[in-house]
Design a protein around this motif. Structure first.
Motif, PDB file in Angstrom:
ATOM      1  N   ASP A  84      -1.196  88.032  31.367  1.00 28.17           N
ATOM      2  CA  ASP A  84      -2.650  88.251  31.145  1.00 28.17           C
ATOM      3  C   ASP A  84      -3.694  87.103  31.040  1.00 28.17           C
ATOM      4  OD1 ASP A  84      -2.695  90.772  31.646  1.00 28.17           O
ATOM      5  OD2 ASP A  84      -3.373  91.628  29.932  1.00 28.17           O
ATOM      6  N   LEU A  85      -2.751  86.069  30.033  1.00 26.64           N
ATOM      7  CA  LEU A  85      -3.753  84.830  29.617  1.00 26.64           C
ATOM      8  C   LEU A  85      -3.848  83.961  30.755  1.00 26.64           C
ATOM      9  CD1 LEU A  85      -4.907  83.196  27.219  1.00 26.64           C
ATOM     10  CD2 LEU A  85      -2.839  82.440  26.768  1.00 26.64           C
ATOM     11  N   LYS A  86      -2.760  83.906  31.700  1.00 28.51           N
ATOM     12  CA  LYS A  86      -2.923  82.876  32.507  1.00 28.51           C
ATOM     13  C   LYS A  86      -3.711  83.522  33.649  1.00 28.51           C
ATOM     14  CE  LYS A  86       1.932  82.300  33.079  1.00 28.51           C
ATOM     15  NZ  LYS A  86       3.222  81.771  33.778  1.00 28.51           N
ATOM     16  N   SER A  87      -3.760  84.849  33.769  1.00 28.82           N
ATOM     17  CA  SER A  87      -4.621  85.371  34.934  1.00 28.82           C
ATOM     18  C   SER A  87      -6.079  85.854  34.462  1.00 28.82           C
ATOM     19  CB  SER A  87      -3.873  86.655  35.566  1.00 28.82           C
ATOM     20  OG  SER A  87      -3.586  87.688  34.714  1.00 28.82           O
ATOM     21  N   LYS A  88      -6.506  85.174  33.200  1.00 32.27           N
ATOM     22  CA  LYS A  88      -7.770  85.364  32.609  1.00 32.27           C
ATOM     23  C   LYS A  88      -8.267  86.799  32.297  1.00 32.27           C
ATOM     24  CE  LYS A  88      -9.154  80.737  34.401  1.00 32.27           C
ATOM     25  NZ  LYS A  88     -10.303  80.111  35.046  1.00 32.27           N
ATOM     26  N   ASN A  89      -7.280  87.614  31.936  1.00 31.58           N
ATOM     27  CA  ASN A  89      -7.251  88.999  31.644  1.00 31.58           C
ATOM     28  C   ASN A  89      -7.723  89.082  30.091  1.00 31.58           C
ATOM     29  OD1 ASN A  89      -7.611  90.626  33.528  1.00 31.58           O
ATOM     30  ND2 ASN A  89      -5.355  90.970  33.791  1.00 31.58           N
ATOM     31  N   VAL A  90      -7.064  87.956  29.242  1.00 32.00           N
ATOM     32  CA  VAL A  90      -7.423  87.698  28.082  1.00 32.00           C
ATOM     33  C   VAL A  90      -7.911  86.181  27.779  1.00 32.00           C
ATOM     34  CG1 VAL A  90      -6.169  89.912  27.109  1.00 32.00           C
ATOM     35  CG2 VAL A  90      -4.989  87.320  27.221  1.00 32.00           C
ATOM     36  N   GLU A  91      -8.471  86.033  26.830  1.00 33.77           N
ATOM     37  CA  GLU A  91      -8.682  84.560  26.360  1.00 33.77           C
ATOM     38  C   GLU A  91      -7.924  83.865  25.399  1.00 33.77           C
ATOM     39  OE1 GLU A  91     -11.426  83.198  28.698  1.00 33.77           O
ATOM     40  OE2 GLU A  91     -10.753  85.176  29.182  1.00 33.77           O
ATOM     41  N   ALA A  92      -7.188  84.578  24.795  1.00 36.53           N
ATOM     42  CA  ALA A  92      -6.172  84.154  23.603  1.00 36.53           C
ATOM     43  C   ALA A  92      -5.246  85.005  23.241  1.00 36.53           C
ATOM     44  CB  ALA A  92      -7.114  83.782  22.585  1.00 36.53           C
ATOM     45  N   VAL A  93      -4.150  84.378  22.738  1.00 35.83           N
ATOM     46  CA  VAL A  93      -3.300  85.412  22.372  1.00 35.83           C
ATOM     47  C   VAL A  93      -2.715  84.869  21.022  1.00 35.83           C
ATOM     48  CG1 VAL A  93      -0.936  86.223  22.577  1.00 35.83           C
ATOM     49  CG2 VAL A  93      -2.301  86.149  24.892  1.00 35.83           C
ATOM     50  N   VAL A  94      -2.438  85.650  20.069  1.00 31.42           N
ATOM     51  CA  VAL A  94      -1.862  85.222  18.743  1.00 31.42           C
ATOM     52  C   VAL A  94      -0.476  85.850  18.416  1.00 31.42           C
ATOM     53  CG1 VAL A  94      -2.281  85.613  16.285  1.00 31.42           C
ATOM     54  CG2 VAL A  94      -4.141  85.868  17.648  1.00 31.42           C
ATOM     55  N   VAL A  95       0.314  84.568  18.143  1.00 35.14           N
ATOM     56  CA  VAL A  95       1.557  84.849  18.062  1.00 35.14           C
ATOM     57  C   VAL A  95       2.147  83.818  16.809  1.00 35.14           C
ATOM     58  CG1 VAL A  95       2.731  85.508  20.267  1.00 35.14           C
ATOM     59  CG2 VAL A  95       2.179  83.107  19.810  1.00 35.14           C
ATOM     60  N   GLU A  96       3.406  83.845  16.366  1.00 31.59           N
ATOM     61  CA  GLU A  96       3.879  82.816  15.531  1.00 31.59           C
ATOM     62  C   GLU A  96       4.151  81.612  16.100  1.00 31.59           C
ATOM     63  OE1 GLU A  96       6.025  86.140  14.508  1.00 31.59           O
ATOM     64  OE2 GLU A  96       5.204  86.328  12.581  1.00 31.59           O
ATOM     65  N   GLU A  97       3.981  80.479  15.311  1.00 35.37           N
ATOM     66  CA  GLU A  97       4.190  78.968  16.048  1.00 35.37           C
ATOM     67  C   GLU A  97       5.292  78.836  16.787  1.00 35.37           C
ATOM     68  OE1 GLU A  97       3.629  75.894  13.119  1.00 35.37           O
ATOM     69  OE2 GLU A  97       2.403  74.904  14.876  1.00 35.37           O
ATOM     70  N   PRO A  98       6.378  79.153  16.350  1.00 33.88           N
ATOM     71  CA  PRO A  98       7.473  78.719  17.323  1.00 33.88           C
ATOM     72  C   PRO A  98       7.533  79.473  18.493  1.00 33.88           C
ATOM     73  CG  PRO A  98       8.501  79.459  15.099  1.00 33.88           C
ATOM     74  CD  PRO A  98       6.945  79.802  15.263  1.00 33.88           C
ATOM     75  N   VAL A  99       6.929  80.577  18.581  1.00 35.95           N
ATOM     76  CA  VAL A  99       6.893  81.513  19.799  1.00 35.95           C
ATOM     77  C   VAL A  99       5.721  80.840  20.540  1.00 35.95           C
ATOM     78  CG1 VAL A  99       6.647  83.740  20.761  1.00 35.95           C
ATOM     79  CG2 VAL A  99       7.717  83.381  18.540  1.00 35.95           C
ATOM     80  N   ALA A 100       4.655  80.556  20.239  1.00 39.25           N
ATOM     81  CA  ALA A 100       3.625  79.747  20.723  1.00 39.25           C
ATOM     82  C   ALA A 100       3.983  78.648  21.533  1.00 39.25           C
ATOM     83  CB  ALA A 100       2.558  79.196  19.973  1.00 39.25           C
ATOM     84  N   ALA A 101       5.126  77.916  20.842  1.00 34.77           N
ATOM     85  CA  ALA A 101       5.541  76.449  21.407  1.00 34.77           C
ATOM     86  C   ALA A 101       6.407  76.771  22.184  1.00 34.77           C
ATOM     87  CB  ALA A 101       6.197  76.029  19.957  1.00 34.77           C
ATOM     88  N   ALA A 102       7.282  77.886  22.184  1.00 29.12           N
ATOM     89  CA  ALA A 102       8.328  78.254  23.314  1.00 29.12           C
ATOM     90  C   ALA A 102       7.451  78.615  24.660  1.00 29.12           C
ATOM     91  CB  ALA A 102       9.038  79.592  22.809  1.00 29.12           C
ATOM     92  N   TYR A 103       6.460  79.503  24.625  1.00 36.78           N
ATOM     93  CA  TYR A 103       5.613  79.900  25.851  1.00 36.78           C
ATOM     94  C   TYR A 103       4.777  78.819  26.341  1.00 36.78           C
ATOM     95  CZ  TYR A 103       6.921  84.794  25.469  1.00 36.78           C
ATOM     96  OH  TYR A 103       7.770  85.898  25.582  1.00 36.78           O
TER      97      TYR A 103
END
Ligand code: ARG
Length: 299
Positions: A214-233
């Motif tokens: 959704d973020l990549k296709s601009k359906n959402v502008e941001a996603v909240v996750v824990e830092e290591p997961v953010a780094a992974a994605y």
């Protein structure tokens, strides 16, 4: 004379009969009190209560008896737990999985993994379909009413992922006013969006990869996750970055969730967690999981 003896004997007989009646009446009254009312008191009632713990096997006993420990997880949370093709086979790996394996090994049983939506994990635990949850789950008051938690084995801070092209556009919470922000369904990140970004619109989905899409296709502008997961994605998606947006109270611990009132199991799990931490194994599992994830080719 004879008459007198006979009469005395008769009176004694009547007295004896009377006493027997009174005694038997008392006896049946006691019995009625014990059986009839729900609240049983007195020594006769204490005996079965005192024997109960020995007679009733604990959950820990049952797990050992069955020879397997049923883990529930939501394998969309690298490096905690995620899918990876290993020798052509879809496998769930991650540092939570390594910890779960160690818990099972210490109990002398096999680990059985069930992958499901994060929002279904606690219900599965409560209904007895699984024995424990490792899913980067953060203990909080609401969850603690429903399940027991082990000690915290890992902590991470919250981060906001955005598209790289928007990094300069979305620098503060205010910049996301009126816009869609994603969080995983049933996760504490939903609460973070609601409380700290009340002017943004929350979009909750069961599986995190769908939010990333959704973020990549601009359906959402941001996603909240824990830092290591953010780094992974972001590692797997070069068009995404961790934004400069600062969140408050952003530290979240992970703990093992276990069925409510299972003190023996909680104690056993804590013993393994302590052993792993003392041996430096948790840090090692995190590093290994992060490496396994980085070797993965970005989609
Ligand atoms: N720590 C957060 C929570 O407890 C998110 C965990 C999400 N875990 C997962 N495996 N998807 O709510």
């Amino acid at each position: 004379m004879i008459f007198t003896v006979k009469k005395t004997g008769f009176i004694a007989f009547i007295l004896l009969l009377g006493m027997m009646l009174v005694l038997s009446a008392c006896g049946s009254k006691d019995a009625d009190e014990n059986n009839g009312s729900g609240e049983v008191t007195g020594p006769a009632a204490e005996t079965p209560q005192a024997e109960e713990p020995a007679a009733e096997p604990t959950l820990l006993d049952k797990i050992k008896e069955s020879g397997k420990l049923r883990l529930g997880t939501s394998a969309d949370y690298p490096p905690y737990e995620f899918h990876k093709l290993i020798e052509g086979k879809d496998t769930i790996i991650g540092f939570d999985i390594e910890i779960a394996k160690a818990i099972a090994a210490d109990l002398g049983v096999e680990l059985e993994i069930t992958d499901m939506g994060f929002d279904g994990l606690l219900t599965a635990l409560q209904s007895g379909n699984i024995d424990m949850v490792l899913a980067g789950m953060t203990p909080n008051e609401e969850r603690s009413n429903a399940v027991d938690f082990s000690d915290v084995y890992y902590t991470a801070v919250q981060k906001v992922i955005v598209r790289a092209e928007d990094k300069d556009k979305y620098k503060t919470i205010d910049d996301l006013k009126g816009l869609q922000v994603g969080a995983q369904l049933g996760a504490i990140q939903e609460g973070i969006v609601k409380e700290q970004m009340p002017e943004s619109k929350l979009r909750s989905l069961t599986k995190l990869p769908d939010l990333i899409l959704d973020l990549k296709s601009k359906n959402v502008e941001a996603v909240v996750v824990e830092e290591p997961v953010a780094a992974a994605y972001i590692g797997a998606n070069p068009e995404l970055v961790i934004s400069d947006i600062q969140l408050q109270q952003d530290e979240a611990g992970s703990a093992v969730a276990l069925p409510k009132n299972s003190p023996e199991l909680v104690e056993a799990v804590n013993a393994t967690l302590k052993r792993l931490a003392d041996e430096g194994k948790i840090a090692q599992f995190v590093t290994e999981a992060t490496n396994a994830m980085e070797n993965e080719k970005p989609e």
